[in-house]
Design a protein around this motif. Structure first.
Motif, PDB file in Angstrom:
ATOM      1  N   GLU A   7      72.105  -2.095  16.868  1.00 58.30           N
ATOM      2  CA  GLU A   7      71.213  -1.433  15.906  1.00 58.30           C
ATOM      3  C   GLU A   7      70.089  -0.753  16.667  1.00 58.30           C
ATOM      4  N   ASN A   8      69.820   0.517  16.333  1.00 57.78           N
ATOM      5  CA  ASN A   8      68.623   1.187  16.841  1.00 57.78           C
ATOM      6  C   ASN A   8      68.236   2.278  15.856  1.00 57.78           C
ATOM      7  N   SER A   9      67.093   2.075  15.217  1.00 61.73           N
ATOM      8  CA  SER A   9      66.692   2.959  14.118  1.00 61.73           C
ATOM      9  C   SER A   9      65.718   4.058  14.533  1.00 61.73           C
ATOM     10  N   THR A  10      65.261   4.050  15.773  1.00 65.47           N
ATOM     11  CA  THR A  10      64.262   5.028  16.211  1.00 65.47           C
ATOM     12  C   THR A  10      64.892   6.415  16.387  1.00 65.47           C
ATOM     13  N   LYS A  11      64.250   7.413  15.782  1.00 63.20           N
ATOM     14  CA  LYS A  11      64.701   8.789  15.964  1.00 63.20           C
ATOM     15  C   LYS A  11      63.883   9.416  17.078  1.00 63.20           C
ATOM     16  N   VAL A  12      64.562   9.909  18.106  1.00 64.10           N
ATOM     17  CA  VAL A  12      63.897  10.445  19.292  1.00 64.10           C
ATOM     18  C   VAL A  12      63.870  11.970  19.238  1.00 64.10           C
ATOM     19  N   TYR A  13      62.692  12.522  19.523  1.00 65.29           N
ATOM     20  CA  TYR A  13      62.514  13.970  19.679  1.00 65.29           C
ATOM     21  C   TYR A  13      62.100  14.190  21.124  1.00 65.29           C
ATOM     22  N   PHE A  14      62.987  14.801  21.917  1.00 63.84           N
ATOM     23  CA  PHE A  14      62.799  14.845  23.362  1.00 63.84           C
ATOM     24  C   PHE A  14      62.688  16.287  23.849  1.00 63.84           C
ATOM     25  N   GLY A  15      61.707  16.539  24.734  1.00 65.13           N
ATOM     26  CA  GLY A  15      61.635  17.820  25.413  1.00 65.13           C
ATOM     27  C   GLY A  15      60.300  18.521  25.289  1.00 65.13           C
ATOM     28  N   ARG A  16      60.184  19.622  25.999  1.00 66.01           N
ATOM     29  CA  ARG A  16      58.947  20.408  26.000  1.00 66.01           C
ATOM     30  C   ARG A  16      58.555  20.826  24.585  1.00 66.01           C
ATOM     31  N   GLY A  17      57.274  20.625  24.266  1.00 66.16           N
ATOM     32  CA  GLY A  17      56.742  21.122  23.005  1.00 66.16           C
ATOM     33  C   GLY A  17      57.148  20.339  21.781  1.00 66.16           C
ATOM     34  N   CYS A  18      57.790  19.173  21.940  1.00 69.80           N
ATOM     35  CA  CYS A  18      58.292  18.440  20.777  1.00 69.80           C
ATOM     36  C   CYS A  18      57.167  17.942  19.871  1.00 69.80           C
TER      37      CYS A  18
END
Length: 388
Positions: A7-18
């Motif tokens: 289980e992993n519920s974290t939504k990741v936003y990755f990269g320049r300017g995120c």
């Protein structure tokens, strides 16, 4: 592989300017936000102003929770929980590295917990029957991987205990990860963070089962990546590719993925936690001091795996070498890597000055059930003395 539930519920936003691109939409459902950060570096590098500006522009009410220390204390957690209640915060937004993120997750639990938080969720593994306050994180220092799990490692100064459990209900709702935010991190912090990631992987890798399994193969690839990219980042601190790889490897090392089907040996972590509880030393640096010595003690109990570590991670040729010789060569390669990265190799370098105190610290250490061999208190004392 052993059975598992993932289980992993974290939504990741990755990269320049995120952060600029996504933060406004991620906080749209919350009117009041508790903005949490550490000892002030985010104000010096401009990240605080950027995030506060986004929140203000979105019309959010902002309460602040600052001065979160490198080894967050239970007292600090209770302070944050009280701020959540007083401000009516509907979300906690943490800006920083592992310490800030851990503290935020602990606050999210403590603010909604009717019983005594420490006794029910840190002194022992508890069951969460309520919804913790939602947490979002903006990662500025990579290493712990705390952005993608529900763990909160906290120090109880009164009891001299540093511990934590991973509660999926405390996983951050989102994690914003811009590698450029790590560019201003001091070299010593970058290196200790990278080694913390490596130690997470090693302590999962050196545990049963040792037969062919996907988790170990992923761990080997991640360990090689950290070793390679730390070298590149040391040569050029502005190397975006190296920094982004270190950042993502840290998340993968602690998002539960490589632990699937593994028992996990966190004996070295537990020893360092107690060192930190008594001395407040840097976590990654403490791990760097302990790991080679600990591995020399247990090498014969996992000889084949240590030999594989030498071949597959350090790329040491095995021809003409026994498993024991190859295993020892792999541990020496790890020790050499620690020296070349500029990490400390003795506890004295961490400010530990009292040899007598090491006995008390050793006596306070806990057993790690996933270890190749259970260490008795006497042997833990020996390891500390060899590290001194």
């Amino acid at each position: 592989m052993n059975n598992f539930i993932y289980e992993n519920s974290t939504k990741v936003y990755f990269g320049r300017g995120c952060v600029k691109e996504f933060l406004i939409s991620l906080v749209k459902d919350y009117d009041t936000i508790l903005l949490a950060y550490g000892m002030g570096s985010v104000k010096k590098n401009g990240i605080y102003d950027e995030i506060l500006g986004i929140l203000r522009k979105a019309g959010k009410n902002v309460a602040e929770f600052s001065q979160i220390m490198p080894n967050p204390t239970y007292e600090k957690v209770l302070e944050g929980a009280q701020l959540v209640k007083e401000s009516g915060a509907q979300m906690i937004l943490g800006i920083g590295g592992g310490s800030v993120m851990d503290c935020c997750k602990a606050v999210s639990l403590a603010a909604r917990c009717e019983a005594a938080p420490w006794e029910n969720f840190w002194e022992r593994k508890g069951i969460i029957t309520f919804e913790p306050v939602p947490v979002g994180v903006v990662v500025t220092t990579s290493g712990t991987g705390s952005e993608c799990n529900g763990a909160a490692v906290i120090t109880n100064e009164e009891k001299k205990v540093k511990t934590g459990y991973d509660y999926p209900a405390c996983n951050p709702v989102f994690a914003l990860m811009d590698p450029e935010y790590t560019f201003t991190v001091p070299k010593v912090q970058m290196v200790s963070g990278a080694f913390d990631s490596l130690s997470h992987l090693m302590e999962t890798y050196f545990s049963r089962p040792d037969g062919q399994n996907v988790s170990d193969e992923i761990a080997e690839a991640l360990m090689r990546s950290i070793i390679r990219n730390l070298g590149l980042a040391l040569e050029n601190p502005g190397d975006y590719t190296a920094r982004s790889n270190l950042m993502w490897a840290a998340s993968l090392s602690e998002n539960r993925l490589v632990k699937l089907g593994k028992q996990c040996d966190f004996a070295c972590h537990l020893m360092e936690h107690q060192l930190s509880a008594y001395t407040d030393c840097n976590h990654g640096q403490g791990m760097a001091v302990l790991h080679p010595v600990y591995y020399r003690h247990i090498c014969k109990d996992g000889e084949e795996k240590f030999a594989r570590f030498a071949r597959n991670v350090w790329e040491i040729p095995g021809k003409g070498k026994t498993d024991r010789a190859l295993a020892e060569a792999g541990i020496e390669a790890l020790a050499q890597f620690i020296r070349e990265a500029g990490l400390p190799t003795k506890l004295r370098e961490l400010g530990v000055a009292d040899k007598k105190q090491l006995k008390e610290i050793a006596d306070s250490c806990h057993y790690s059930p996933g270890a190749y061999r259970r260490l008795e208190t006497r042997e833990i004392r020996e390891i500390f003395m060899e590290c001194f």
